[in-house]
Design a protein around this motif. Structure first.
Motif, PDB file in Angstrom:
ATOM      1  N   ARG A  21      85.064  56.022 -10.003  1.00  0.00           N
ATOM      2  CA  ARG A  21      85.727  57.187  -9.390  1.00  0.00           C
ATOM      3  C   ARG A  21      84.741  58.311  -9.128  1.00  0.00           C
ATOM      4  O   ARG A  21      84.800  58.971  -8.084  1.00  0.00           O
ATOM      5  N   ASP A  22      83.834  58.532 -10.076  1.00  0.00           N
ATOM      6  CA  ASP A  22      82.815  59.576  -9.879  1.00  0.00           C
ATOM      7  C   ASP A  22      81.983  59.286  -8.639  1.00  0.00           C
ATOM      8  O   ASP A  22      81.707  60.170  -7.827  1.00  0.00           O
ATOM      9  N   LEU A  23      81.597  58.043  -8.506  1.00  0.00           N
ATOM     10  CA  LEU A  23      80.744  57.662  -7.383  1.00  0.00           C
ATOM     11  C   LEU A  23      81.490  57.795  -6.059  1.00  0.00           C
ATOM     12  O   LEU A  23      80.963  58.336  -5.080  1.00  0.00           O
ATOM     13  N   ALA A  24      82.738  57.307  -6.044  1.00  0.00           N
ATOM     14  CA  ALA A  24      83.524  57.371  -4.803  1.00  0.00           C
ATOM     15  C   ALA A  24      83.758  58.819  -4.392  1.00  0.00           C
ATOM     16  O   ALA A  24      83.813  59.143  -3.205  1.00  0.00           O
ATOM     17  N   SER A  25      83.873  59.691  -5.371  1.00  0.00           N
ATOM     18  CA  SER A  25      84.169  61.086  -5.069  1.00  0.00           C
ATOM     19  C   SER A  25      82.987  61.790  -4.408  1.00  0.00           C
ATOM     20  O   SER A  25      83.129  62.861  -3.835  1.00  0.00           O
ATOM     21  N   LEU A  26      81.813  61.186  -4.479  1.00  0.00           N
ATOM     22  CA  LEU A  26      80.634  61.805  -3.877  1.00  0.00           C
ATOM     23  C   LEU A  26      80.573  61.577  -2.367  1.00  0.00           C
ATOM     24  O   LEU A  26      79.799  62.212  -1.673  1.00  0.00           O
ATOM     25  N   SER A  27      81.366  60.644  -1.881  1.00  0.00           N
ATOM     26  CA  SER A  27      81.302  60.314  -0.455  1.00  0.00           C
ATOM     27  C   SER A  27      82.678  60.384   0.184  1.00  0.00           C
ATOM     28  O   SER A  27      83.644  59.855  -0.360  1.00  0.00           O
ATOM     29  N   SER A  28      82.753  60.995   1.346  1.00  0.00           N
ATOM     30  CA  SER A  28      84.051  61.066   2.021  1.00  0.00           C
ATOM     31  C   SER A  28      84.327  59.773   2.783  1.00  0.00           C
ATOM     32  O   SER A  28      85.453  59.478   3.138  1.00  0.00           O
ATOM     33  N   SER A  29      83.286  58.985   3.005  1.00  0.00           N
ATOM     34  CA  SER A  29      83.494  57.779   3.816  1.00  0.00           C
ATOM     35  C   SER A  29      83.743  56.532   2.977  1.00  0.00           C
ATOM     36  O   SER A  29      84.034  55.472   3.501  1.00  0.00           O
ATOM     37  N   ILE A  30      83.606  56.666   1.686  1.00  0.00           N
ATOM     38  CA  ILE A  30      83.806  55.508   0.815  1.00  0.00           C
ATOM     39  C   ILE A  30      84.907  55.821  -0.187  1.00  0.00           C
ATOM     40  O   ILE A  30      84.858  56.834  -0.873  1.00  0.00           O
ATOM     41  N   SER A  31      85.892  54.945  -0.237  1.00  0.00           N
ATOM     42  CA  SER A  31      87.039  55.200  -1.114  1.00  0.00           C
ATOM     43  C   SER A  31      86.840  54.546  -2.480  1.00  0.00           C
ATOM     44  O   SER A  31      85.987  53.681  -2.664  1.00  0.00           O
ATOM     45  N   GLU A  32      87.679  55.000  -3.387  1.00  0.00           N
ATOM     46  CA  GLU A  32      87.692  54.412  -4.723  1.00  0.00           C
ATOM     47  C   GLU A  32      87.956  52.899  -4.623  1.00  0.00           C
ATOM     48  O   GLU A  32      87.302  52.098  -5.295  1.00  0.00           O
ATOM     49  N   ALA A  33      88.893  52.524  -3.762  1.00  0.00           N
ATOM     50  CA  ALA A  33      89.229  51.098  -3.621  1.00  0.00           C
ATOM     51  C   ALA A  33      88.030  50.299  -3.086  1.00  0.00           C
ATOM     52  O   ALA A  33      87.803  49.164  -3.506  1.00  0.00           O
ATOM     53  N   ASP A  34      87.258  50.905  -2.174  1.00  0.00           N
ATOM     54  CA  ASP A  34      86.069  50.214  -1.650  1.00  0.00           C
ATOM     55  C   ASP A  34      85.096  49.896  -2.778  1.00  0.00           C
ATOM     56  O   ASP A  34      84.548  48.792  -2.860  1.00  0.00           O
ATOM     57  N   VAL A  35      84.843  50.879  -3.616  1.00  0.00           N
ATOM     58  CA  VAL A  35      83.882  50.694  -4.700  1.00  0.00           C
ATOM     59  C   VAL A  35      84.434  49.688  -5.714  1.00  0.00           C
ATOM     60  O   VAL A  35      83.714  48.815  -6.202  1.00  0.00           O
TER      61      VAL A  35
ATOM     62  N   SER B   1      74.690  48.264 -10.326  1.00  0.00           N
ATOM     63  CA  SER B   1      74.426  49.695 -10.211  1.00  0.00           C
ATOM     64  C   SER B   1      75.182  50.333  -9.067  1.00  0.00           C
ATOM     65  O   SER B   1      75.556  49.681  -8.094  1.00  0.00           O
ATOM     66  N   GLY B   2      75.381  51.624  -9.173  1.00  0.00           N
ATOM     67  CA  GLY B   2      75.970  52.390  -8.092  1.00  0.00           C
ATOM     68  C   GLY B   2      75.122  52.286  -6.843  1.00  0.00           C
ATOM     69  O   GLY B   2      75.630  52.210  -5.722  1.00  0.00           O
ATOM     70  N   THR B   3      73.830  52.272  -7.016  1.00  0.00           N
ATOM     71  CA  THR B   3      72.906  52.177  -5.890  1.00  0.00           C
ATOM     72  C   THR B   3      73.162  50.910  -5.069  1.00  0.00           C
ATOM     73  O   THR B   3      73.213  50.936  -3.845  1.00  0.00           O
ATOM     74  N   THR B   4      73.334  49.804  -5.778  1.00  0.00           N
ATOM     75  CA  THR B   4      73.572  48.545  -5.083  1.00  0.00           C
ATOM     76  C   THR B   4      74.897  48.571  -4.333  1.00  0.00           C
ATOM     77  O   THR B   4      74.988  48.152  -3.185  1.00  0.00           O
ATOM     78  N   VAL B   5      75.918  49.073  -4.988  1.00  0.00           N
ATOM     79  CA  VAL B   5      77.228  49.066  -4.341  1.00  0.00           C
ATOM     80  C   VAL B   5      77.237  49.968  -3.107  1.00  0.00           C
ATOM     81  O   VAL B   5      77.766  49.600  -2.055  1.00  0.00           O
ATOM     82  N   LEU B   6      76.619  51.121  -3.209  1.00  0.00           N
ATOM     83  CA  LEU B   6      76.554  51.996  -2.038  1.00  0.00           C
ATOM     84  C   LEU B   6      75.775  51.325  -0.914  1.00  0.00           C
ATOM     85  O   LEU B   6      76.148  51.406   0.254  1.00  0.00           O
ATOM     86  N   SER B   7      74.727  50.631  -1.282  1.00  0.00           N
ATOM     87  CA  SER B   7      73.928  49.935  -0.282  1.00  0.00           C
ATOM     88  C   SER B   7      74.733  48.813   0.374  1.00  0.00           C
ATOM     89  O   SER B   7      74.705  48.624   1.586  1.00  0.00           O
ATOM     90  N   LEU B   8      75.473  48.067  -0.436  1.00  0.00           N
ATOM     91  CA  LEU B   8      76.306  46.992   0.101  1.00  0.00           C
ATOM     92  C   LEU B   8      77.347  47.553   1.062  1.00  0.00           C
ATOM     93  O   LEU B   8      77.591  47.025   2.138  1.00  0.00           O
ATOM     94  N   LEU B   9      77.944  48.657   0.659  1.00  0.00           N
ATOM     95  CA  LEU B   9      78.983  49.242   1.508  1.00  0.00           C
ATOM     96  C   LEU B   9      78.392  49.783   2.796  1.00  0.00           C
ATOM     97  O   LEU B   9      79.035  49.762   3.843  1.00  0.00           O
ATOM     98  N   GLN B  10      77.157  50.247   2.718  1.00  0.00           N
ATOM     99  CA  GLN B  10      76.505  50.764   3.918  1.00  0.00           C
ATOM    100  C   GLN B  10      76.239  49.685   4.945  1.00  0.00           C
ATOM    101  O   GLN B  10      76.223  49.946   6.133  1.00  0.00           O
ATOM    102  N   GLN B  11      76.036  48.467   4.461  1.00  0.00           N
ATOM    103  CA  GLN B  11      75.812  47.358   5.386  1.00  0.00           C
ATOM    104  C   GLN B  11      77.003  47.197   6.312  1.00  0.00           C
ATOM    105  O   GLN B  11      76.908  46.615   7.383  1.00  0.00           O
TER     106      GLN B  11
END
Ligand code: ZN
Ligand code: ZN
Length: 302
Positions: free
Chosen positions: A170-184, A267-277
């Motif tokens: 939830r903390d991580l998802a809250s940092l981005s408006s384009s990525i939701s909690e459900a996505d993470v 890691s959060g880094t990996t998940v954000l990177s995956l979602l960015q793809q």
């Protein structure tokens, strides 16, 4: 977006892998005895074929154990179930929710998570039903550093056990408006479950070699149980060194000392990177690539 970007760029690493077999506790002193828990105390990837095929088990019973207030979103659980139906032959997949009180910890080691499972897990293999346990924690993993981008979202530590640090999700998802909690949540669940499918080279043999490599503590390049293909859910971002110039801080070592080993801490880094793809696509679900699919199919999945 700015914050998200900086987190992403500054992100060091919260990633560690090990393909070694493990299992620590094996006490079965719960009141109700009789239940044979041994089959649920094996190492990550050991039940890959049983999960993928219907040869021994034709039903999946998934216990969602969550701390009050940290229940995962319905959207994520729907996507997760779909992912299981897509890659396994199980058509009977049941989710049961088990609400738990908070263990009141500031952070959790893998050993503490395993101990909580021992106290709280209710679903075990019976007959042709294979049981999985997923704990949604209200505390971060030991050693997290949110400001430094060093966070662990989830980990697998046994053949049918997984933890999701829901508070960190939830903390991580809250940092981005384009990525939701459900996505993470979905990305973390699906990636970690990929390891229970035996990916990569973690209980399911590779048809073609596509395992990525990273440096171990001695500076040697070794297979790290992730995928080296450009776009794949089982890729992992490896950023050794980082600004601190230090090798992989806490997680791997701490877990090793504790006796319970993780097949993957994500890691959060990996998940954000995956979602960015997936930017620009209609869905935020990151797929498995052709090589991972081949492996799964060769080991009884679809
Ligand atoms: Zn992983
Ligand atoms: Zn792959």
């Amino acid at each position: 977006m700015n914050k998200f970007k900086s987190l992403f760029l500054v992100g060091i690493i919260a990633f560690s892998v090990s393909c070694s077999k493990s299992s620590s506790d094996s006490d079965g002193d719960n009141e109700e005895a009789k239940v044979d828990k041994a089959a649920n105390l094996l190492a990550t990837g050991d039940s890959a074929k049983d999960i993928l095929s219907n040869e021994t088990y034709d039903k999946l019973l998934i216990e969602i154990a969550y701390v009050t207030g940290f229940k995962p979103t319905e959207a994520a659980m729907a996507d997760f179930t779909e992912y299981l139906q897509e890659h396994t032959f199980k058509e009977d997949i049941e989710l049961i929710y088990n609400e738990l009180s908070s263990p009141s910890e500031d952070e959790l080691t893998l050993q503490e998570i395993a101990d909580l499972e021992t106290s709280n897990r209710t679903a075990f293999n019976t007959g042709s039903t294979l049981a999985i346990y997923i704990y949604f924690a209200d505390a971060p993993a030991e050693g997290d550093d949110l400001e430094g981008g060093l966070v662990t979202l989830g980990a697998v530590y046994r053949n049918t056990s997984m933890v999701i640090h829901e508070v960190t999700v939830r903390d991580l998802a809250s940092l981005s408006s384009s990525i939701s909690e459900a996505d993470v949540e979905t990305t973390t669940l699906n990636h970690e479950f990929g390891h229970l499918f035996g990916l990569v080279n973690l209980g399911t043999d590779m048809v073609n070699d596509h395992e990525s490599e990273s440096e171990n503590e001695d500076g040697q390049l070794v297979g790290d149980n992730h995928c080296n293909q450009a776009v794949c859910l089982m890729r992992a971002e490896l950023q050794f060194g980082g600004s601190s110039g230090k090798f992989l801080p806490s997680n791997a070592l701490a877990q090793y000392e504790d006796g319970v080993k993780s097949g993957c801490t994500l890691s959060g880094t990996t998940v954000l990177s995956l979602l960015q793809q997936n930017t620009g696509k209609t869905t935020n679900t990151v797929p498995l690539d052709a090589e991972c699919l081949l492996d799964i199919q060769a080991n009884g999945g679809r």
